[in-house]
Motif scaffolding. Structure first.
Motif: not given
Ligand SMILES: *Cc1c(COP(=O)(O)O)cnc(C)c1O
Length: 367
Positions: A69-74, A94-102, A118-126
């Motif tokens: 619902a947050a519009g996150l994906g590939a 399962r939502a198609g995103c990548k996990v960055k562990f902390v 762990q941040l990169s340009k592609k990090t969108m959420a926590i």
């Protein structure tokens, strides 16, 4: 034998009320999205002081729906604590995103300071987890998210009714997923879950997604799920929600009793409520030296005490995430917790005598 969780003790006083409710559902044959589902959603939203509650089939679905619902994906990356139940990370994948562990801090909550690495340009959420019944450091997380433009979602599966400085778990991020798995503080008699949110658009989206992506029957503008709470389970949850404040208070009293019984005992480390937190003690986990942990648990089990470990393998070292290539040592605090923790029996109905027996068994095991 003292069980880790005693669902039977909880059921017996509710039996009559719940069976009557089930009879009403059977009479109406309103099995799917019956009136009790809506009633529970309204009541749970009011309990948390949040605008919307949308029930779903389980907690893992609830978390996944938050991400979708947050519009996150590939390719979008989501920060997830390495020490949680695996579902938080599964939902992101399962939502198609990548996990960055902390990593976590000494209270087992997400270590916000270590997130920067762990941040990169592609990090969108926590996706902080309110682990064991207390709220993650949400003010710090909020400031961090603002600085880096991240969406904040909450995993509130272990925190139904927990608060932090007056704010309620499940009502802080843009959305929150929770679970009504039977052993949770608010548990059904089967699977169940919910998303809570103050955001109108998120609520609308999740309501459609959980029901085949449809708002009008047989019209499907988007690809959805079948993920709904059973009406029979809504009956159970309504009965328990009325008592949740009392259940959580009983757990808090039990945790205080353990503190009193176990404090100042060698190097046994006790859990604490972080200042500002109203802890609801879903889990009461002590820590002992890793080299002794398994022997201590075996001794306690031999003495008739049900103990557990939440969780023996941190998520980054699970086979399911082997593809991420993390080695032991990647997240030292999460790994230390996994090696040292022992969860003691805690549930609303636990008696002082039972807790004294648990404490005596632990002390004997450690001596
Ligand atoms: C229980 C739990 C879940 C998953 O809930 P299910 O209803 O079993 O899918 C997710 N996150 C945490 C932290 C949990 O404890």
């Amino acid at each position: 034998m003292i069980p880790l969780v005693d669902l039977k003790a909880n059921w017996l006083p509710l039996e009559k009320e719940i069976k009557e409710g089930w009879d009403r559902v059977m009479d109406k044959t309103a099995f799917i999205l019956g009136p009790e589902v809506k009633e529970f959603e309204t009541e749970y939203a009011a309990y948390l002081g949040v605008k919307h509650c949308i029930t779903v089939a389980n907690g893992t679905d609830a978390l996944e729906l938050c991400v979708r619902a947050a519009g996150l994906g590939a390719d979008d990356e989501v920060l997830v604590p390495a020490n949680s139940f695996i579902a938080t990370a599964l939902a992101v994948i399962r939502a198609g995103c990548k996990v960055k562990f902390v990593d976590c801090d000494a209270d087992h909550l997400i270590d916000v300071d270590s997130c920067v690495k762990q941040l990169s340009k592609k990090t969108m959420a926590i996706f902080p987890v309110h682990l064991f019944g207390q709220v993650a450091p949400m003010e710090k997380i909020g400031a961090f998210a603002k600085t880096h433009g991240l969406i904040v979602m909450e995993d509130a599966a272990q925190a139904q009714g927990a608060k932090q400085n007056g704010k309620v778990a499940g009502a802080i991020g843009v959305s929150a997923g929770t679970s009504f798995y039977p052993g949770k503080n608010l548990g059904a008699y089967g699977d169940g879950g919910a998303v809570t949110t103050n955001d109108e658009a998120t609520a609308k989206k999740i309501r459609a997604l959980r029901n085949y992506g449809s708002e009008v029957k047989y019209f499907h503008p988007e690809v959805g799920f079948n993920s709904r709470l059973d009406t029979l389970q809504a009956v159970v949850l309504r009965a328990k929600l009325k008592r949740l404040t009392e259940y959580n208070a009983q757990r808090r009293a039990a945790a205080e009793r353990y503190h009193g019984l176990l404090k100042d005992f060698g190097d046994l480390k006790l859990p604490r409520a972080v200042p500002g937190n109203e802890h609801i003690w879903h889990i009461y986990a002590v820590q002992v030296a890793a080299s002794r942990r398994d022997a201590v648990m075996k001794s306690m089990q031999d003495q008739g005490v049900g103990v557990g470990v939440h969780y023996p393998v941190p998520i980054h070292l699970q086979g399911a995430f082997a593809g991420h290539g993390h080695k032991a040592g990647a997240f030292p605090m999460a790994e230390k917790a996994a090696a040292e923790m022992i969860s003691l029996p805690i549930f609303p109905e636990i008696t002082a005598a039972q807790q004294e027996q648990v404490a005596a068994a632990l002390k004997k095991a450690l001596s």
